[in-house]
Design a protein around this motif. Structure first.
Motif, PDB file in Angstrom:
ATOM      1  N   PHE A 193       0.833  -1.211   0.000  1.00  0.00           N
ATOM      2  CA  PHE A 193       0.000   0.000   0.000  1.00  0.00           C
ATOM      3  C   PHE A 193       0.868   1.261   0.000  1.00  0.00           C
ATOM      4  N   MET A 194       1.916   1.245   0.829  1.00  0.00           N
ATOM      5  CA  MET A 194       2.787   2.433   0.889  1.00  0.00           C
ATOM      6  C   MET A 194       3.506   2.630  -0.440  1.00  0.00           C
ATOM      7  N   TYR A 195       3.907   1.523  -1.058  1.00  0.00           N
ATOM      8  CA  TYR A 195       4.556   1.578  -2.373  1.00  0.00           C
ATOM      9  C   TYR A 195       3.611   2.187  -3.406  1.00  0.00           C
ATOM     10  N   THR A 215      -6.392  10.591   7.706  1.00  0.00           N
ATOM     11  CA  THR A 215      -5.977   9.276   8.217  1.00  0.00           C
ATOM     12  C   THR A 215      -6.303   9.148   9.699  1.00  0.00           C
ATOM     13  N   MET A 216      -6.316  10.267  10.421  1.00  0.00           N
ATOM     14  CA  MET A 216      -6.684  10.192  11.833  1.00  0.00           C
ATOM     15  C   MET A 216      -8.179   9.912  12.008  1.00  0.00           C
ATOM     16  N   GLU A 217      -8.932  10.063  10.924  1.00  0.00           N
ATOM     17  CA  GLU A 217     -10.359   9.730  10.929  1.00  0.00           C
ATOM     18  C   GLU A 217     -10.628   8.405  10.212  1.00  0.00           C
ATOM     19  N   ASN A 218      -9.579   7.683   9.864  1.00  0.00           N
ATOM     20  CA  ASN A 218      -9.694   6.433   9.088  1.00  0.00           C
ATOM     21  C   ASN A 218     -10.367   6.676   7.737  1.00  0.00           C
ATOM     22  N   ALA A 219     -10.185   7.848   7.169  1.00  0.00           N
ATOM     23  CA  ALA A 219     -10.883   8.205   5.934  1.00  0.00           C
ATOM     24  C   ALA A 219      -9.885   8.467   4.810  1.00  0.00           C
ATOM     25  N   SER A 220     -10.355   8.356   3.586  1.00  0.00           N
ATOM     26  CA  SER A 220      -9.569   8.645   2.404  1.00  0.00           C
ATOM     27  C   SER A 220      -9.383  10.158   2.281  1.00  0.00           C
ATOM     28  N   PRO A 221      -8.300  10.673   1.740  1.00  0.00           N
ATOM     29  CA  PRO A 221      -7.202   9.957   1.088  1.00  0.00           C
ATOM     30  C   PRO A 221      -6.104   9.459   2.034  1.00  0.00           C
ATOM     31  N   GLY A 222      -6.088   9.918   3.297  1.00  0.00           N
ATOM     32  CA  GLY A 222      -5.012   9.485   4.205  1.00  0.00           C
ATOM     33  C   GLY A 222      -5.037   7.984   4.467  1.00  0.00           C
ATOM     34  N   SER A 223      -6.241   7.444   4.678  1.00  0.00           N
ATOM     35  CA  SER A 223      -6.437   5.987   4.783  1.00  0.00           C
ATOM     36  C   SER A 223      -7.180   5.577   3.518  1.00  0.00           C
ATOM     37  N   PRO A 224      -6.454   5.297   2.458  1.00  0.00           N
ATOM     38  CA  PRO A 224      -7.074   5.172   1.135  1.00  0.00           C
ATOM     39  C   PRO A 224      -7.861   3.870   0.969  1.00  0.00           C
ATOM     40  N   ASP A 225      -8.805   3.899   0.049  1.00  0.00           N
ATOM     41  CA  ASP A 225      -9.570   2.688  -0.277  1.00  0.00           C
ATOM     42  C   ASP A 225      -8.803   1.866  -1.303  1.00  0.00           C
ATOM     43  N   LEU A 226      -7.732   1.265  -0.852  1.00  0.00           N
ATOM     44  CA  LEU A 226      -6.961   0.380  -1.721  1.00  0.00           C
ATOM     45  C   LEU A 226      -7.238  -1.070  -1.307  1.00  0.00           C
ATOM     46  N   ALA A 227      -6.935  -1.987  -2.197  1.00  0.00           N
ATOM     47  CA  ALA A 227      -7.298  -3.384  -1.941  1.00  0.00           C
ATOM     48  C   ALA A 227      -6.144  -4.334  -2.236  1.00  0.00           C
ATOM     49  N   ILE A 228      -6.199  -5.488  -1.574  1.00  0.00           N
ATOM     50  CA  ILE A 228      -5.375  -6.651  -1.922  1.00  0.00           C
ATOM     51  C   ILE A 228      -6.321  -7.683  -2.529  1.00  0.00           C
ATOM     52  N   LEU A 229      -5.957  -8.185  -3.697  1.00  0.00           N
ATOM     53  CA  LEU A 229      -6.760  -9.241  -4.311  1.00  0.00           C
ATOM     54  C   LEU A 229      -6.214 -10.605  -3.899  1.00  0.00           C
ATOM     55  N   SER A 230      -7.109 -11.472  -3.487  1.00  0.00           N
ATOM     56  CA  SER A 230      -6.703 -12.853  -3.203  1.00  0.00           C
ATOM     57  C   SER A 230      -7.603 -13.800  -3.990  1.00  0.00           C
ATOM     58  N   HIS A 236      -4.588 -16.852   4.088  1.00  0.00           N
ATOM     59  CA  HIS A 236      -3.424 -15.991   4.323  1.00  0.00           C
ATOM     60  C   HIS A 236      -3.335 -15.516   5.768  1.00  0.00           C
ATOM     61  N   GLY A 237      -4.161 -16.065   6.646  1.00  0.00           N
ATOM     62  CA  GLY A 237      -4.020 -15.686   8.044  1.00  0.00           C
ATOM     63  C   GLY A 237      -5.321 -15.242   8.663  1.00  0.00           C
ATOM     64  N   ARG A 238      -5.224 -14.830   9.934  1.00  0.00           N
ATOM     65  CA  ARG A 238      -6.393 -14.661  10.783  1.00  0.00           C
ATOM     66  C   ARG A 238      -6.538 -13.268  11.369  1.00  0.00           C
ATOM     67  N   LEU A 239      -5.560 -12.392  11.143  1.00  0.00           N
ATOM     68  CA  LEU A 239      -5.700 -11.021  11.639  1.00  0.00           C
ATOM     69  C   LEU A 239      -6.608 -10.259  10.666  1.00  0.00           C
ATOM     70  N   PHE A 240      -6.956  -9.025  10.972  1.00  0.00           N
ATOM     71  CA  PHE A 240      -8.056  -8.414  10.210  1.00  0.00           C
ATOM     72  C   PHE A 240      -7.734  -8.176   8.735  1.00  0.00           C
ATOM     73  N   GLY A 241      -6.493  -7.799   8.433  1.00  0.00           N
ATOM     74  CA  GLY A 241      -6.139  -7.606   7.028  1.00  0.00           C
ATOM     75  C   GLY A 241      -5.937  -8.936   6.332  1.00  0.00           C
ATOM     76  N   SER A 242      -5.184  -9.817   6.960  1.00  0.00           N
ATOM     77  CA  SER A 242      -4.929 -11.123   6.346  1.00  0.00           C
ATOM     78  C   SER A 242      -6.226 -11.931   6.243  1.00  0.00           C
ATOM     79  N   LEU A 243      -7.079 -11.825   7.252  1.00  0.00           N
ATOM     80  CA  LEU A 243      -8.353 -12.560   7.208  1.00  0.00           C
ATOM     81  C   LEU A 243      -9.240 -12.052   6.071  1.00  0.00           C
TER      82      LEU A 243
ATOM     83  N   ILE B 256      -2.408   3.342   4.693  1.00  0.00           N
ATOM     84  CA  ILE B 256      -2.910   2.010   5.022  1.00  0.00           C
ATOM     85  C   ILE B 256      -4.444   2.069   5.125  1.00  0.00           C
ATOM     86  N   PRO B 257      -5.151   1.253   4.366  1.00  0.00           N
ATOM     87  CA  PRO B 257      -6.613   1.233   4.480  1.00  0.00           C
ATOM     88  C   PRO B 257      -7.051   0.942   5.915  1.00  0.00           C
ATOM     89  N   ALA B 258      -8.171   1.535   6.312  1.00  0.00           N
ATOM     90  CA  ALA B 258      -8.638   1.379   7.692  1.00  0.00           C
ATOM     91  C   ALA B 258     -10.136   1.124   7.703  1.00  0.00           C
TER      92      ALA B 258
END
Lengths: 504, 504
Positions: A193-195, A215-230, A236-243, B256-258
Motif C-alpha cells: 500500500f505504501m509503495y 488518516t486520523m479519521e480512518n478516511a480517504s485519502p489518508g487511509s485510502p480505499d486500496l485493496a489486496i486481491l486474493s 493468508h491468516g487470521r488477523l483483520f487484514g490477512s483474514l 494504510i486502508p482502515a
C-alpha cells in the motif's frame, strides 16, 4: 453411507494401507532409493542422517491406549477451564517426542506427518536445534529481547545473513521480519500500500495536510480505499487484514468485519495434472481472464495480488507454472505487486526450498512471505522502493524475534548440509507413487491424489467431509497423526526427518 | 527559537539536571526510602536486590564516544543494506549490557529508562531469566514449538497457572495467548465481535446459509459491519484491525486502508491533576458525553470500546479513576464490551501490577490485553460467553509461544518475591518529586509533568517537538537512553531493576 459402513471403509484404508505406507516410508531402510545426486554431500551423511539425528527413534508407532488416551482427555478437561481447548486433538509430551514421532500424555507415540500444522522442520528434539537453543546467542535473544527496529543487536546482521537471507529465493536480497505468517502477510500488504501511494504521490513528496487529517479519521485519502486481491479458497491468516484475504472456510471468517477486497477464482484442476493438460489449461485461462477483468474493473484500486503456490488450508489446490507465469505477467502489465505467500509451502517442503522456484518466472515476485517451518517470519523483497520513505512506517515494538531467526539459521544450515531439498523430492516421489497405487485399488476411498513432483506436499480427497474426519481420527487410532484441509481432503505435512530415512 | 538556543537549552536540562536525577535514582544507595512495607519480604531481599541481580552494574553511564558512536554508525550502514534501519538509534551489544545499563557497539553504557520501548522487565542479562532460558522446559519450548490450539503440551496448563494466570487482574481467570500486543488486541476484538453476534443470534444457533455465503465475499451479514470504538490519540498496534483503532500519529497510519470505526475524544487534562480537579472533571464529562453520543448514533453497531489506562505512544495522557468508572458504567448500560489495553501499562509499571487496578471498578473490564514487559502476549477474560461456540474460530497456527510464557512465569515470581510493585511505587514517588522540583526551576523547558502515584510511568512535555527531539538526543549523549511520545513529550519506561536500587 451409514455410519457403520463409513467406519468400516475408513478402517480398511487406515489399517491395511495408508498407515502402513506412511510408517514404512518413515522408518524402513529397505526401500530402494538413490542417494542424493549432489556429489558434495558425503556418503556418510546420506547414509546415517536419521541415526545421527534420532538414534532412539522407533520403527513404528507405539500405542498404549485408544485415541484419545485417558490422560489426554483428563488434561484437556482441566486445561479447558482456563484456556480454550475446543480445537485440541490431544495433549502432547514433547520432551518424550523424538524425530518423526510425537508422544502424547498417555505415552502413545504417533508417526507425525502433520507436524504442528506444517511447522516442525527437523523433527522433535532435533539435537542440532537443541544445541542452538542452549547457545549464548539464544540465551541473549530470550533474556534481552530487542526492539529490532530501534535497537538492533551487534549480532543481528550476521544472524540474518547466515540464516534467513542465505536462503532467500533467487532475486531477493532484503528482508523484513515479523512474528507469524499472518503478521508477515500484513506487513507485506502494508509495504504494498505504501509503495502504491508513493508511486502516485512521488516517493520524496510530503504528505498533504488533508492526508494527515483524514488518516486520523480512518478516511480517504489518508487511509485510502486500496485493496489486496486474493483467490477463492486462499488462506493468508487470521488477523483483520490477512483474514480479509482468506477465503478458505466460513468458520475462519464468520462474524469478523472484513475489508471489501476482491477475490478471483482459483483454478479447480483435475488430477493427475499430466492426464488433463487440455482441460486444466482451459480452466486456468478461464481464471486468468476473470482475474484480469477484476484487476481492470474493481471499484477500488488494487495494490497487490497475494497467492499461495499451493493453496494449503483451502484444500491443497494446485495450479501449473503456466498459471503463475501468466499471473506474473498480468500483475506487471497492470502495475500491481505480486506477493507470494510461502508460509506453508516454503522451507524445502515441495522439493524446492521455495515452492515458487518450480515456476521458472522471468522476473521474480515482488514480495515473498514466510513463517511456520522457518520458525522466524517475515517477507523478502529486492526493490528499494518497497521500503517506506520514512522511519516508523513499517514498524512495531519488536519487529520479529531474534530467537526464531537463530533457529532459522540452523535450519538453513541443516537443509544445506544434508541436501534435504533433494531428499524431500526423492521421498515425495516414492510416497506419491505408492499412494497412487493405493488410489487405484481404493478409488471409492481415495480420489484426486495430488502433489506429484512436489516433495511430500501430498494430499488426496476423501469421499466427503464425514468420511475424511473419520479417516483422520482412525489414522490417529492407528498411530498416524495426519491433517485435513479444504472440505474433504487429507494432507501430509511431515517434517524433513521423514524424508531423511528413505536414503539409508 | 534558533537552533543554537535550542541546543543550549536542551543541554542545560540534560547535563545539569535530568541526567543526574535519573542516574542517581538508578544507582545511588544514599537516598532515603522506606523498605517495602510488606512484612513478608525479607530484610535481606530488600537490601541487596540490585547486588543480587547485577553485582557488576556500574554506578553511572560510561561514555567512550559521542552519540551515536562510530561502530554503531558503521554497523547500521551495513545492516541497512538488507534490513530497514531508518528508525534505529544505535546498534546494541546486549551480551555486555547489564541491569539498567544498555551497551552499544562502541561499548558505551547508557542508563536505559526506555527499555526496548517499555519491554524489558527485569534488566539486561537478569540472572533469574538467564537460568530460565537454559531450563529443559525452555529448550523444549524452542525446539518443539507446539500449535497450542490443537496440540498443547502436558506442561502448558502449569506454565499458565503459575505464570500469566497467577498474575490475572481481579475478576479474571482465563486467558487466550497470542504473539504481540497488536495480535492480542486483534484477538480481543475478534472475541468481542463473535460475542456480539452470538448475543444477537443466540449462542447455540447455527449460522445461516446467507451468513456462510456472504462471509466468503467479505460482505454482511457474514462479515458484519461492526465496529470497535477507540479514543483520540490512542495506540493499540499496527496490524490492520488494531491500526484502525490507533489514532496516535499520522505516520503510524498513512497510506494504510482502515475500517470506518469511530473515535471518541480522550480527556486533555491539566497537570498536576490534583491542582485542576474542577477543570479536569468538566473535561472528562465533556468526553463522556461525546462518547455516549457516538455509542448511540454511530452508523454501525459498536461491539467494544478499547482504552489504554494511560495513553502511552499518544503522549502519556492520563484520565482519572472517575473517567474510567463512568466509562465502565456507560459500556455496561449500552451492552458494549470494555477492552482495557494494558500492553504498555501492565506488569508493575504504574505502582500496581495492572494499571486499571487504580480505578476501583465495581465490575471488572470484559477483556484485558497484555504483551511487552510480560514478553508473552494475550488477553484475560472471565465470561464463558467470550469463548466462541465452535472450534477454529479464535484460532491460528501457534496461538502464542510457550517460550515467552515461561519467561512471564519467572517475571511474576520475581515481582512477587521482591515486592517490585511496592518498590516501583516508592521509586516513582521519589522520582516524581525530584522531577517536579526541576520543573519548577526550569518551567520553560519542562511542562505538564505527569505520572504522580503511577510508579515510574512518568512523562513531561518539552516546549515543542524540535526541542524534545534534541533533548532525547542530548540525553543519549549524556549517557541516558530515554524515549519520546506524542508530539513533544518525554517518557520514562525503565525496567523494574531501576526501582530496586532505591531501597538499599
Amino acid at each position: 453411507m451409514a455410519m457403520s459402513s463409513l467406519r468400516q471403509a475408513s478402517r480398511v484404508l487406515v489399517r491395511s494401507r495408508v498407515a502402513r505406507t506412511l510408517t514404512r516410508s518413515a522408518t524402513t531402510s529397505a526401500f530402494h532409493s538413490t542417494p542424493p545426486a549432489d556429489p558434495t554431500s558425503s556418503a556418510d551423511a546420506s547414509q546415517s542422517l536419521a541415526a545421527h539425528y534420532f538414534p532412539t527413534e522407533p520403527d513404528m508407532p507405539r500405542l498404549m491406549t485408544s485415541f484419545p488416551g485417558p490422560k489426554s482427555v483428563e488434561k484437556l478437561n482441566s486445561l479447558d477451564k482456563v484456556y480454550d481447548t475446543q480445537a485440541a486433538y490431544m495433549v502432547c509430551d514433547y520432551q518424550n517426542s523424538v524425530g518423526n514421532y510425537i508422544c502424547d500424555a498417555d505415552q502413545n507415540l504417533y508417526l507425525d506427518v502433520y507436524a504442528q500444522i506444517a511447522s516442525i522442520p527437523l523433527g522433535y528434539n532435533n539435537p542440532v536445534l537443541m544445541t542452538a537453543a542452549q547457545s549464548p546467542e539464544m540465551i541473549d535473544a530470550i533474556v534481552n529481547r530487542p526492539a529490532l527496529g530501534t535497537f538492533p543487536s551487534t549480532l543481528w546482521e550476521q544472524i540474518l545473513r547466515e540464516g534467513i537471507l542465505s536462503a532467500a529465493p533467487k532475486g531477493f536480497d532484503k528482508v523484513w521480519t515479523s512474528m507469524s505468517g499472518s503478521d508477515a502477510n500484513e506487513c507485506a500488504y502494508k509495504a504494498a500500500f505504501m509503495y502504491h501511494r508513493a508511486k502516485q504521490r512521488g516517493k520524496t513528496s510530503e504528505f498533504s495536510d488533508l492526508e494527515r487529517q483524514t488518516t486520523m479519521e480512518n478516511a480517504s485519502p489518508g487511509s485510502p480505499d486500496l485493496a489486496i486481491l486474493s483467490f477463492d479458497k486462499a488462506f493468508h491468516g487470521r488477523l483483520f487484514g490477512s483474514l480479509s484475504t482468506t477465503r478458505s472456510n466460513p468458520i475462519h471468517k464468520l462474524d469478523i468485519p472484513a475489508f471489501k477486497w476482491p477475490k478471483a477464482p482459483f483454478p479447480a484442476l483435475k488430477y493427475p495434472l499430466d492426464q488433463y493438460e487440455t482441460e486444466n489449461r482451459a480452466e486456468e485461462d478461464r481464471c486468468l481472464t476473470a482475474l484480469e477483468t477484476i484487476l481492470q474493473e474493481w471499484e477500488s484500486r488494487i495494490s497487490a495480488v497475494v497467492v499461495e503456490p499451493i493453496q494449503s488450508e483451502g484444500g491443497d489446490n494446485h495450479a501449473t507454472p503456466y498459471f503463475f507465469q501468466q499471473l506474473r505477467a498480468l500483475t506487471k502489465l497492470h502495475g500491481i505487486l505480486l506477493i507470494v505467500d510461502e508460509v506453508q509451502t516454503g522451507v524445502a517442503a515441495t522439493g524446492m526450498f521455495w515452492a515458487h522456484e518450480h515456476w521458472n518466472l522471468d522476473t521474480p515476485p515482488d514480495l515473498v512471505t514466510f513463517s511456520k517451518k522457518f520458525q522466524a517470519a517475515g517477507y523478502y523483497y529486492a526493490n528499494d522502493d518497497l521500503r517506506p520513505n520514512l522511519p516508523f512506517r513499517q514498524f512495531n515494538t519488536w519487529c520479529g524475534d531474534p530467537s526464531k531467526a537463530i533457529i532459522a539459521r540452523e535450519i538453513v544450515k541443516e537443509v544445506r548440509a544434508h541436501d534435504l531439498v533433494t531428499r524431500t523430492r526423492q521421498v515425495g516421489g516414492y510416497l506419491y507413487e505408492h499412494l497412487a497405487e493405493l488410489q487405484s485399488r481404493f478409488p471409492h476411498l481415495m480420489q484426486n491424489l495430488r502433489g506429484k513432483d512436489r516433495g511430500t506436499f501430498i494430499a488426496w480427497d476423501a469421499t466427503d467431509s464425514q468420511t475424511r474426519n473419520m479417516l483422520l481420527k482412525d489414522m490417529k487410532g492407528a498411530g498416524i497423526n495426519i491433517g485435513g484441509c479444504g472440505t474433504h481432503s487429507v494432507r501430509m505435512r511431515p517434517g524433513m526427518p521423514f524424508f531423511s530415512r528413505l536414503s539409508q
